[in-house]
Design a protein around this motif. Structure first.
Motif, mmCIF file in Angstrom:
data_model
loop_
_atom_site.group_PDB
_atom_site.id
_atom_site.type_symbol
_atom_site.label_atom_id
_atom_site.label_comp_id
_atom_site.label_asym_id
_atom_site.label_seq_id
_atom_site.Cartn_x
_atom_site.Cartn_y
_atom_site.Cartn_z
ATOM 1 N N VAL A 36 57.118 -30.076 -21.269
ATOM 2 C CA VAL A 36 57.626 -29.949 -19.902
ATOM 3 C C VAL A 36 56.719 -30.744 -18.969
ATOM 4 C CG1 VAL A 36 58.592 -27.660 -20.361
ATOM 5 C CG2 VAL A 36 56.283 -27.868 -19.415
ATOM 6 N N ALA A 37 57.218 -31.019 -17.774
ATOM 7 C CA ALA A 37 56.449 -31.814 -16.810
ATOM 8 C C ALA A 37 55.190 -31.059 -16.383
ATOM 9 C CB ALA A 37 57.319 -32.126 -15.596
ATOM 10 N N ASP A 38 54.165 -31.824 -15.997
ATOM 11 C CA ASP A 38 52.937 -31.197 -15.517
ATOM 12 C C ASP A 38 53.230 -30.329 -14.304
ATOM 13 O OD1 ASP A 38 51.424 -32.354 -17.450
ATOM 14 O OD2 ASP A 38 50.618 -33.953 -16.186
ATOM 15 N N PRO A 39 52.613 -29.171 -14.213
ATOM 16 C CA PRO A 39 52.844 -28.298 -13.057
ATOM 17 C C PRO A 39 52.315 -28.930 -11.773
ATOM 18 C CG PRO A 39 51.012 -27.488 -14.378
ATOM 19 C CD PRO A 39 51.642 -28.594 -15.156
ATOM 20 N N GLU A 40 52.857 -28.474 -10.660
ATOM 21 C CA GLU A 40 52.481 -29.033 -9.360
ATOM 22 C C GLU A 40 50.989 -28.846 -9.075
ATOM 23 O OE1 GLU A 40 53.751 -28.574 -4.648
ATOM 24 O OE2 GLU A 40 55.038 -27.768 -6.242
ATOM 25 N N VAL A 41 50.395 -27.747 -9.590
ATOM 26 C CA VAL A 41 48.975 -27.483 -9.320
ATOM 27 C C VAL A 41 48.071 -28.526 -9.953
ATOM 28 C CG1 VAL A 41 49.286 -24.995 -9.074
ATOM 29 C CG2 VAL A 41 48.790 -25.947 -11.341
ATOM 30 N N MET A 42 48.622 -29.344 -10.884
ATOM 31 C CA MET A 42 47.801 -30.346 -11.563
ATOM 32 C C MET A 42 48.125 -31.767 -11.110
ATOM 33 S SD MET A 42 47.456 -28.816 -15.439
ATOM 34 C CE MET A 42 46.137 -29.952 -15.858
ATOM 35 N N GLN A 43 48.530 -31.907 -9.862
ATOM 36 C CA GLN A 43 48.798 -33.236 -9.335
ATOM 37 C C GLN A 43 47.553 -33.869 -8.717
ATOM 38 O OE1 GLN A 43 51.842 -34.635 -9.911
ATOM 39 N NE2 GLN A 43 52.191 -32.700 -11.008
ATOM 40 N N THR A 44 46.617 -33.011 -8.292
ATOM 41 C CA THR A 44 45.384 -33.505 -7.672
ATOM 42 C C THR A 44 44.175 -32.840 -8.322
ATOM 43 O OG1 THR A 44 45.323 -31.784 -5.960
ATOM 44 C CG2 THR A 44 46.543 -33.818 -5.447
ATOM 45 N N HIS A 45 43.021 -33.478 -8.171
ATOM 46 C CA HIS A 45 41.785 -32.901 -8.704
ATOM 47 C C HIS A 45 41.476 -31.582 -7.999
ATOM 48 C CE1 HIS A 45 37.718 -32.556 -10.194
ATOM 49 N NE2 HIS A 45 37.222 -32.600 -8.968
ATOM 50 N N TYR A 46 41.602 -31.570 -6.671
ATOM 51 C CA TYR A 46 41.316 -30.343 -5.920
ATOM 52 C C TYR A 46 42.281 -29.232 -6.318
ATOM 53 C CZ TYR A 46 40.203 -27.215 -2.063
ATOM 54 O OH TYR A 46 39.807 -26.115 -1.327
ATOM 55 N N GLY A 47 43.555 -29.557 -6.414
ATOM 56 C CA GLY A 47 44.562 -28.557 -6.789
ATOM 57 C C GLY A 47 44.298 -27.976 -8.166
ATOM 58 N N THR A 48 43.856 -28.838 -9.097
ATOM 59 C CA THR A 48 43.558 -28.373 -10.461
ATOM 60 C C THR A 48 42.402 -27.382 -10.458
ATOM 61 O OG1 THR A 48 44.303 -30.475 -11.398
ATOM 62 C CG2 THR A 48 42.899 -29.106 -12.780
ATOM 63 N N LEU A 49 41.329 -27.714 -9.724
ATOM 64 C CA LEU A 49 40.167 -26.823 -9.701
ATOM 65 C C LEU A 49 40.461 -25.534 -8.942
ATOM 66 C CD1 LEU A 49 37.078 -29.173 -9.296
ATOM 67 C CD2 LEU A 49 38.280 -28.422 -11.342
ATOM 68 N N GLU A 50 41.300 -25.620 -7.917
ATOM 69 C CA GLU A 50 41.700 -24.414 -7.192
ATOM 70 C C GLU A 50 42.510 -23.499 -8.108
ATOM 71 O OE1 GLU A 50 43.108 -23.660 -2.679
ATOM 72 O OE2 GLU A 50 44.450 -24.941 -3.865
ATOM 73 N N TRP A 51 43.413 -24.074 -8.897
ATOM 74 C CA TRP A 51 44.204 -23.301 -9.868
ATOM 75 C C TRP A 51 43.292 -22.662 -10.908
ATOM 76 C CZ3 TRP A 51 45.250 -25.471 -15.021
ATOM 77 C CH2 TRP A 51 45.985 -24.601 -15.839
ATOM 78 N N LEU A 52 42.344 -23.435 -11.439
ATOM 79 C CA LEU A 52 41.414 -22.879 -12.426
ATOM 80 C C LEU A 52 40.641 -21.698 -11.844
ATOM 81 C CD1 LEU A 52 39.897 -26.072 -14.123
ATOM 82 C CD2 LEU A 52 41.481 -24.430 -15.134
ATOM 83 N N TYR A 53 40.186 -21.849 -10.603
ATOM 84 C CA TYR A 53 39.438 -20.761 -9.955
ATOM 85 C C TYR A 53 40.300 -19.505 -9.842
ATOM 86 C CZ TYR A 53 36.728 -18.175 -6.500
ATOM 87 O OH TYR A 53 36.025 -17.201 -5.850
ATOM 88 N N ASN A 54 41.553 -19.682 -9.487
ATOM 89 C CA ASN A 54 42.446 -18.542 -9.275
ATOM 90 C C ASN A 54 42.823 -17.817 -10.568
ATOM 91 O OD1 ASN A 54 42.527 -18.792 -6.493
ATOM 92 N ND2 ASN A 54 44.264 -20.193 -6.525
ATOM 93 N N ILE A 55 42.686 -18.498 -11.717
ATOM 94 C CA ILE A 55 43.011 -17.816 -12.975
ATOM 95 C C ILE A 55 41.753 -17.397 -13.743
ATOM 96 C CG2 ILE A 55 45.247 -18.971 -13.194
ATOM 97 C CD1 ILE A 55 44.018 -20.745 -15.376
ATOM 98 N N GLY A 56 40.603 -17.462 -13.070
ATOM 99 C CA GLY A 56 39.419 -16.865 -13.679
ATOM 100 C C GLY A 56 38.258 -17.771 -13.996
ATOM 101 N N PHE A 57 38.385 -19.093 -13.761
ATOM 102 C CA PHE A 57 37.290 -20.010 -14.050
ATOM 103 C C PHE A 57 36.413 -20.187 -12.812
ATOM 104 C CE2 PHE A 57 40.514 -21.103 -17.143
ATOM 105 C CZ PHE A 57 39.786 -21.296 -18.308
ATOM 106 N N ASN A 58 35.116 -20.388 -13.040
ATOM 107 C CA ASN A 58 34.177 -20.610 -11.947
ATOM 108 C C ASN A 58 34.144 -22.104 -11.653
ATOM 109 O OD1 ASN A 58 32.286 -20.079 -10.023
ATOM 110 N ND2 ASN A 58 30.569 -19.866 -11.437
ATOM 111 N N SER A 59 34.951 -22.542 -10.706
ATOM 112 C CA SER A 59 35.022 -23.966 -10.371
ATOM 113 C C SER A 59 34.328 -24.199 -9.027
ATOM 114 C CB SER A 59 36.488 -24.429 -10.306
ATOM 115 O OG SER A 59 37.089 -24.025 -9.089
#
Length: 699
Positions: A257-280
């Motif tokens: 499937v297509a990449d999710p919208e949260v992975m369109q930018t570097h900032y968005g990717t790290l924000e998503w990682l933080y929200n699902i439990g990673f220390n970004s």
């Protein structure tokens, strides 16, 4: 990993589980794992625990017991699976899915402007949005997740191949064992990051090593790297490592499937990682529209780098758009879409002039390098401890060498390396002495230790160092009795041992240079006042090997009278908090030595306190501050910090070493820094001025 909106439900689950759940085994296991994993995330990533310590420990115990009864239901991402048996003597090499490249470095604003120009010319874009984040001074790692589970953790290695350190990675509680990647249809994910040791943790660990007679670790970076390659994961768990994940290097999606919208930018990717439990790094990141905005941010951040709880050595600037990153590509060495801005160096070169050998209060012989004075990080460095003979050999040091010296933050300056290629043939070998440089007794190296020791307890150097330690600020705190006066009094025969401090003939001091009537009276008052110091300060002042301030408090709280330890066994001592066989053996030997008991008897006759007044009076358990935790920061003016801390403990309060959700009160003085900012962000810590703290004590 549950999201913040689930906190109320998880709290209800926790209460139900603590009472005893009527759910079936699988449901209980799912609930327990969810509550514990969520609490770990809140505590280790967001610094805000949901559960009290006793609740957490009870739930963790329930989970272990339930899994032991049903081993077929244990899953790889269960919190209990962080604890591993150990690594083999040989680490397994693994390939990174994408090479871990280095970053191009810049050192000034012009370098950044030139890089920005290249990015715009190559991409044909007139404007580019950048992200700026700290460049962490730690050890690089790569994590691989598949089907929401952590499958592998590896060191950076040579960038192509790393070492499989999965059992050690699992000890880092800011790294989730599972994450809700599939909610965004992510099937596999490789994440890059840095393992770091917070400054406070590193400082406390080094203080413990020094108390145990070991050389302190050089800096947090080397400590983090060395810890990751330890063979016993239980030892790794003790080091208090943290991990910050800052880059997704590879991923696949379910059914393409297509990449999710949260992975369109570097900032968005790290924000998503933080929200699902990673220390970004999102809390310290900034998105900038122009390179001038980037430059302003990095220059400002450099001024406040010491306010962070961990070491950084620069900032990393990245193109925010992931599509644009792909278009810019990379060289064989570094990506074209990122660059590191390096802060001003805290390293400098100097010449090793000579090595002096100093005798410590426990008889250890410490080589001290004398170098041509050189300014590093705002401090002029002229002397550097080399700790022991092995360090000299390991670094291949010679008199006359040009050496690289480093000072990171408030860490002790140390010699990074020598430069053999700069030698001209006039350099001299460093000869370690075979006899004590003071009393000339033959030196001895105990089995399993790195330091040579003078075992003559009457050695003048040891006697003086013991006196200095006993009178020091953190021990008996005898004002007006500093190093120079102690050495002077000892040379004159006025004070020959610890008990002699309390037998000074003050008439002898009249007429001494710099000792007028007022000075003599001040010294007399300070010595008399020290007799009332609490038992833990006396224990620390006695200089028992391996016993630091924290251990001294543990020992003081364990007995009614200090001489009670005469009847304690090593096994009994080992039951005390944070006291292992080495410390217990040293304490046992101290209280079995007749000369030491004689000193204690003499001190008690002279009026010193050998009883535990807190335990005797019952103040601690039922004190007005019982159950409350405190931390002091900044420069205090109304109180001396050690006195303020003692007032807290006398009333049953507990002192913490850092800001966390467990902290109730932060008392701030002038120039309070990162601890105050962190407390404000938490929102659960009550911040008090010194006057407000005084009012609290009166209440």
């Amino acid at each position: 990993m549950y999201q913040p909106e689930d906190e109320q439900r998880l709290s209800l689950w926790a209460k139900e589980l603590l009472k005893s759940s009527n759910e079936d085994v699988q449901t209980q296991l799912d609930m327990l794992r969810s509550v514990i994993n969520y609490n770990d995330w809140k505590y280790y990533v967001q610094d805000n625990s949901v559960l009290a310590d006793v609740e957490y420990d009870t739930l963790f115990k329930q989970l272990k017991e339930l899994e032991n009864a049903h081993p077929d239901l244990i899953t790889a991402d269960s919190p209990t699976q962080r604890i591993a048996k150990g690594l083999s003597e040989q680490f397994t090499s693994v390939s990174h899915l994408v090479p871990m490249l280095s970053l191009e470095n810049s050192y000034n604003a012009e370098d950044l402007r030139e890089w920005d120009k290249r990015c715009r010319e190559t991409s044909k874009e007139s404007e580019i949005e950048y992200t700026v984040e700290p460049k962490y001074d730690g050890a690089g790692i790569s994590l691989y997740y598949e089907d929401d589970k952590l499958v592998r953790g590896a060191t950076r290695g040579d960038g192509i191949m790393g070492e499989d350190i999965t059992p050690n990675v699992k000890q880092i509680k800011s790294i989730p064992l599972s994450a809700a990647l599939s909610k965004q249809h992510i099937q596999s994910l490789e994440i890059r990051g840095e393992v770091i040791i917070p400054k406070d943790t590193f400082k406390n660990y080094n203080e413990q090593r020094i108390a145990e007679g070991l050389a302190p670790l050089a800096n947090p970076r080397n400590a983090a790297s060395g810890t990751l390659r330890m063979l016993d994961p239980r030892e790794v768990a003790k080091r208090g490592l943290s991990a910050i994940l800052y880059h997704v290097s590879y991923h696949t999606t379910e059914n393409n499937v297509a990449d999710p919208e949260v992975m369109q930018t570097h900032y968005g990717t790290l924000e998503w990682l933080y929200n699902i439990g990673f220390n970004s790094p999102v809390k310290n990141m900034k998105r900038c529209k122009t390179i001038d905005e980037v430059i302003d941010y990095v220059l400002d951040f450099e001024q406040h780098r010491d306010d962070l709880p961990f070491e950084i050595d620069g900032m990393v600037i990245k193109v925010n758009s992931l599509e644009l990153q792909d278009r810019l590509g990379q060289t064989t060495h570094h990506p074209r879409w990122a660059i590191a801005y390096k802060f001003k160096a805290r390293q400098a070169s100097s010449k090793l002039l000579r090595v002096e050998f100093q005798v410590g209060r426990t008889g250890s012989i410490t080589p001290v390098a004398k170098i041509e004075p050189v300014p590093i990080g705002g401090v002029t460095v002229g002397s550097i401890s080399l700790f022991n003979e092995e360090v000299i050999k390991e670094k291949d040091l010679k008199i006359g060498d040009t050496v690289l010296v480093e000072r990171a933050g408030d860490v002790i300056p140390y010699i990074v390396k020598s430069n053999p290629e700069l030698r001209n043939g006039t350099e001299e070998e460093i000869i370690f002495p075979t006899h004590c440089p003071v009393c000339k007794e033959e030196l001895f190296k105990p089995e399993g230790e790195a330091a040579w020791r003078c075992i003559n307890v009457s050695c003048e150097a040891q006697v003086v160092e013991r006196l200095i330690h006993f009178a020091s600020k953190d021990a008996m705190d005898i004002r007006s009795f500093g190093d120079s006066n102690i050495r002077r009094f000892h040379d004159m025969g006025i004070v020959k041992d610890i008990a002699g401090i309390y037998k000074i003939d003050y008439e002898q001091l009249n007429g001494l240079e710099k000792f007028g009537a007022k000075s003599v009276e001040n010294l007399k008052v300070a010595i008399e006042k020290s007799k009332q110091q609490p038992l833990n300060r006396l224990i620390f002042g006695l200089g028992i090997r391996y016993v630091g301030e924290t251990t001294a408090k543990t020992l003081a709280n364990a007995v009614n009278h200090l001489k009670d330890f005469q009847t304690w066994t090593v096994e009994q001592l080992c039951t005390l908090e944070d006291i292992g066989p080495k410390v217990a053996g040293s304490v046992y030997q101290f209280f079995q030595a007749h000369e030491n008991i004689h000193i204690l008897d003499e001190l008690e006759v002279l009026g010193l306190t050998l009883t535990n007044q807190h335990k005797k009076d019952g103040n601690q358990e039922n004190g007005a501050l019982s159950g409350k935790t405190f931390l002091f920061t900044g420069t205090l003016s109304r109180f001396k910090r050690s006195d303020a801390e003692a007032l807290v403990e006398e009333r049953g309060g507990k002192l913490l070493s850092g800001v966390s959700s467990k902290l109730n009160y932060l008392i701030v003085g002038a120039d309070a820094g990162s601890k105050l900012e962190k407390a404000k962000k938490l929102g659960t810590v009550k911040v008090l001025t010194e006057d407000e703290f005084g009012d609290l004590l009166e209440e």
